[in-house]
Structure formats: C-alpha cells, structure tokens
Design an enzyme around this catalytic site. Structure first.
Site, PDB file in Angstrom:
ATOM      1  CG  HIS A   1      -1.878   1.013   1.418  1.00  0.00           C
ATOM      2  ND1 HIS A   1      -1.579   2.294   1.844  1.00  0.00           N
ATOM      3  CD2 HIS A   1      -3.210   0.995   1.206  1.00  0.00           C
ATOM      4  CE1 HIS A   1      -2.700   3.002   1.885  1.00  0.00           C
ATOM      5  NE2 HIS A   1      -3.700   2.238   1.505  1.00  0.00           N
TER       6      HIS A   1
ATOM      7  CG  ASP B   1       0.520  -2.097   6.169  1.00  0.00           C
ATOM      8  OD1 ASP B   1      -0.436  -2.241   6.953  1.00  0.00           O
ATOM      9  OD2 ASP B   1       0.434  -1.497   5.088  1.00  0.00           O
TER      10      ASP B   1
ATOM     11  CD  GLN C   1      -6.947  -4.295   4.473  1.00  0.00           C
ATOM     12  OE1 GLN C   1      -7.873  -4.936   4.960  1.00  0.00           O
ATOM     13  NE2 GLN C   1      -7.131  -3.098   3.959  1.00  0.00           N
TER      14      GLN C   1
ATOM     15  CE  LYS D   1      -7.259  -0.001   6.403  1.00  0.00           C
ATOM     16  NZ  LYS D   1      -8.010   0.493   5.259  1.00  0.00           N
TER      17      LYS D   1
ATOM     18  CB  CYS E   1      -3.680   3.293  -1.573  1.00  0.00           C
ATOM     19  SG  CYS E   1      -4.915   4.530  -1.293  1.00  0.00           S
TER      20      CYS E   1
HETATM   21  N1  7TS Z   1      -1.870  -0.520   4.694  1.00  0.00           N
HETATM   22  C1  7TS Z   1      -2.793  -1.302   4.130  1.00  0.00           C
HETATM   23  C2  7TS Z   1      -2.445  -2.705   3.781  1.00  0.00           C
HETATM   24  C3  7TS Z   1      -4.072  -0.801   3.894  1.00  0.00           C
HETATM   25  O1  7TS Z   1      -4.982  -1.590   3.330  1.00  0.00           O
HETATM   26  C4  7TS Z   1      -4.367   0.538   4.253  1.00  0.00           C
HETATM   27  C5  7TS Z   1      -5.683   1.154   3.936  1.00  0.00           C
HETATM   28  C6  7TS Z   1      -3.371   1.285   4.873  1.00  0.00           C
HETATM   29  C7  7TS Z   1      -2.132   0.738   5.064  1.00  0.00           C
HETATM   30  C8  7TS Z   1      -3.613   2.679   5.362  1.00  0.00           C
HETATM   31  O2  7TS Z   1      -4.434   2.653   6.472  1.00  0.00           O
HETATM   32  P1  7TS Z   1      -4.930   4.026   7.137  1.00  0.00           P
HETATM   33  O3  7TS Z   1      -5.932   3.580   8.144  1.00  0.00           O
HETATM   34  O4  7TS Z   1      -3.744   4.670   7.739  1.00  0.00           O
HETATM   35  O5  7TS Z   1      -5.536   4.820   6.029  1.00  0.00           O
HETATM   36  N2  7TS Z   1      -6.332   0.550   2.848  1.00  0.00           N
HETATM   37  C9  7TS Z   1      -7.410   1.015   2.193  1.00  0.00           C
HETATM   38  C10 7TS Z   1      -8.018   0.321   1.160  1.00  0.00           C
HETATM   39  O6  7TS Z   1      -7.661  -0.784   0.758  1.00  0.00           O
HETATM   40  N3  7TS Z   1      -9.034   1.044   0.685  1.00  0.00           N
HETATM   41  O7  7TS Z   1      -9.106   2.194   1.369  1.00  0.00           O
HETATM   42  C11 7TS Z   1      -8.093   2.190   2.317  1.00  0.00           C
END
Ligand code: 7TS
Length: 406
Positions: free
Chosen positions: A121, A198, A201, A224, A361
């Site tokens: 990501h 990371d 997910q 999430k 992303c």
């Molecule tokens: N890493 C992964 C694997 C992600 O899926 C996401 C967000 C992030 C980092 C960033 O997370 P945040 O909470 O700091 O924004 N992924 C997604 C997605 O798949 N669709 O919208 C956000």
C-alpha cells in the site's frame, strides 16, 4: 454467533440504499461499527468526557482509566510484552511514518538498503522513498510470483547484509495474499535488519501475535476492525522505541521543559504529543472486546469460507478476471471484460452493493498487474453468502447492461 446474528449488531447494515438492502463489501477500506463501539463512544461523551493524564478530578480520572485501559486491551490483543510498547497513532499510515521519520532517518546512511514488496500500500512505500532520499539509502522491492505471492527464495536473495529495514504488509488489501511474515522476519534478522509489518489488513481478521511473528514494529488501524476512525497503534520492541526520538513535540509528551532544552516522558507517552485520541482509543478498546467475544478464529474461518464461495461463484461469470492467489483472506479483486471498474462499482451501487474501484493505493502493484484499476469486494465478519450471491447477481446485470451498450 453466526454472521446473521453478528450483522444485527451493526445498525448501519440494516438499511436500503438506492431502493435495495445494503450489501456492504468495502470493509478493507473501512469496516462498519458494532453497537458496542457506538455505545462506548456515546457513553464517553455523555458521561466522562475529559482530558487525560492531567488533573485529579473525577471525570479526568475516568477518562484516563478508559484511555490507558484501551492501551492494555491493545497490548493483550496483539500479544505485546508491555504497554510501553504500544503507541497510539492516528492509524497505520501515521504509525509507519513514525518508524520511518524517527527510527529510519536516525539509523540509515548511504549504502544501506530498505526492502519492501511490490504489493505494498502507498503507506508502506512513500515513507521509505522519503527516507531513502533523505539518507542516501536504496529502496529495493521483493518481486512477486505470477499468482501475487512472495517467494521466500527471492526474499533470501533480495535481503543482503546491507539491508537495514524490511517492511512488508501482513495481508494484501488488493490480492488478499497472506504473507509469511515470521519467515521473512527470520531472514531479515539473520542479516541484521529489522522487520516492520503493515498489519492494517490482518489485525481485523486474524489473531496477531507480535512475539510469535518476531517483528520489530507492527502498525494497524482501528477503523478497519470495528473501531472509530482516527485511532490505530504502533507496536515496537521496547529497546528500539527507547532509543527513538519523538517526532511531535508539545504538551503531554514532556517530562521537564526549560528555556532552551526539554526532556521527554517515558514510553509510550513520549510519542503522544498533544491531547490524545481519547474517544478513539476507548472505541478501539470496545471493538477489541467485541472481536474477542466473537473470536478471531471464527472471523478468519468465516472469511475464508466467504472468499472461497465468492471465488467459486464469481468464476461462473464469463469474462470476469480475478487477481491474486487461490488461498487468500477475504478480499476479491477483479475486472469484468472491458468495463471500467468505476462503471462496475456504479452499477453495483444502484443495486445497493458497495464495492471499491480504483488503484486501492497500490499503484506499483497495479502496474505489475498491468491494469490501471480494478474492482474489489472485501468481506468482514458480518457478511453472508447471500451478500456474495447479491454481488454475483449484480455483476451479471452489469455485464448485460454493458453488453447492450458496447
Ligand atoms: N496498509 C494497508 C495494507 C491498507 O490496506 C491501508 C488502507 C493502509 C495501510 C492505510 O491505512 P490508514 O488507516 O492509515 O488509512 N487501505 C485502504 C483500502 O484498501 N481502501 O481504502 C483504504
């Protein structure tokens, strides 16, 4: 609790969208929130909203207990040794940026290497690009196998004695690939590098044990996993966090402030400058309680079943291409003939079905897949086989609709 009973705990799911019952298949972007979390936030604001760590008054003490209690829940949830290793952040992005801006900038120099994978990501790419530019270190990538998995033999080849940081996603938000973090961490450590994960997910969907993974840093987002937006955490091994400098300075994080110089609080508070995300942390604590009541093993099993069922049903649709490995988490990314994924998502939306379309992303991964965008359905504990059936029916309609247009 089965998925239908679980669904009842999520009030937002009980509504019609565009005249049809909502089918929410975008939990990888953000999950919906159970009543327990909504009520915890409501209770905090109605009954004990107050700032933390400062006064002795009763509401302040209750808020501090709620905030620090949530930290203990996070510690237990991911199996960390102590609350000193749990830094609250705004989410995964902020957590990874903290490692990059503090640890990496202080420890890397020209000739050193950072290694990430081609499926990352943007949050786990750009902070390292910035570190590489600032320090002269080189950013390298683990290649992917044709099915979108990592090959440990390639991991062995890519990591060298110059590698100082390896940073990999636990589960791909696009392909659903579950990466062998423990094995990669072992190779990283054998070469003297640290392992950053990371966990955006994975944490919502499976039991994470940072000690078992033996990672040095682990980042995740509360929104999430049923928690509120704006809260997440960085786990870091104590000996590493201890040596790191804060990157935000101000109230809350100090021990003593002089005219020219100041000292910091102990771990983890030195990294939490300013009024912290109190309601968010309390909400995250409630989300953890909810997930633990349901059981992470149950969540994972349910999502595997849904993903298998979805793969099977979607393969019935002519011209539908699914990306990623057979064995996967609850994420199914696909394209339908030549229909643009945004058009697919728009037609599905008219049916009340929420999926994401775009590059997710992960532009380097899109390039590797030789597409500019895809559509993605992602599942969580509240999704049912009926949701998958609705998706399939919606996609058949999409195909008919565009078949007529072209
Ligand atoms: N890493 C992964 C694997 C992600 O899926 C996401 C967000 C992030 C980092 C960033 O997370 P945040 O909470 O700091 O924004 N992924 C997604 C997605 O798949 N669709 O919208 C956000």
């Amino acid at each position: 609790m089965n998925a239908k009973e679980i669904k009842k705990q999520f009030p937002i799911l009980d509504q019609n969208v565009n005249g049809n019952p909502l089918v929410y298949l975008d939990s990888a972007a953000t999950s919906q929130k159970p009543l327990k979390v909504i009520e915890a936030l409501d209770d905090y604001y109605r009954r004990y909203n107050s700032n933390v760590h400062r006064g002795v008054h009763t509401l302040g003490t209750l808020a501090t207990d709620g905030y620090e209690g949530a930290r203990e829940k996070v510690r237990n949830f991911i199996g960390a040794n102590s609350i000193e290793e749990i830094v609250f952040t705004r989410g995964t992005t902020t957590a990874l940026n903290l490692v990059a801006s503090s640890y990496a900038r202080a420890n890397l120099k020209e000739g050193d290497e950072i290694v990430i994978s081609m499926m990352e990501h943007h949050s786990n790419i750009i902070p390292w690009q910035q570190v590489a530019k600032a320090t002269g270190a080189t950013l390298k990538y683990f290649p992917l196998q044709p099915d979108g998995t990592l090959d440990l033999a390639e991991v062995e080849k890519t990591i060298t004695e110059n590698t100082k940081i390896v940073s990999v996603m636990h589960v791909s938000n696009v392909l659903g690939t579950i990466n062998p973090i423990k094995e990669i961490a072992e190779i990283a450590h054998r070469n003297g590098a640290i392992m950053v994960v990371d966990g955006a997910q994975s944490t919502p969907h499976m039991k994470v044990d940072v000690k078992d993974l033996d990672c040095d840093f682990f980042a995740f987002s509360g929104h999430k996993m049923g928690g509120p937006t704006g809260i997440g955490a960085l786990y870091g091994k104590k000996h590493l966090l201890e040596k790191m400098e804060p990157i935000e300075f101000g109230g809350e994080m100090i021990d003593f402030v002089g005219l020219q110089d100041s000292t910091w609080k102990e771990l983890p508070w030195k990294f939490e400058g300013g009024t912290p995300i109190i309601a968010g942390a309390i909400g995250l604590g409630a989300a953890i309680d909810f997930l633990e009541e349901v059981g992470l093993d149950h969540v994972l099993k349910h999502e595997h079943e849904l993903a298998d069922y979805a793969m099977e049903r979607l393969s019935e649709i002519d011209g539908l291409k699914i990306f990623g490995p057979k064995k996967r988490a609850g994420v199914v990314t696909f394209n339908l003939d030549d229909v643009h994924p945004h058009d697919v998502a728009t037609v599905l939306d008219a049916e009340g079905i929420a999926v994401r379309a775009g590059h997710h992303c992960a532009q380097p991964l899109m390039k590797w897949l030789e597409v500019t965008a895809t559509a993605r359905a992602s599942f969580y504990l509240y999704n049912t086989k009926e949701d998958v059936d609705a998706l399939v029916t919606g996609l058949v309609k999409t195909k008919e609709y565009f078949g007529d247009v072209f």
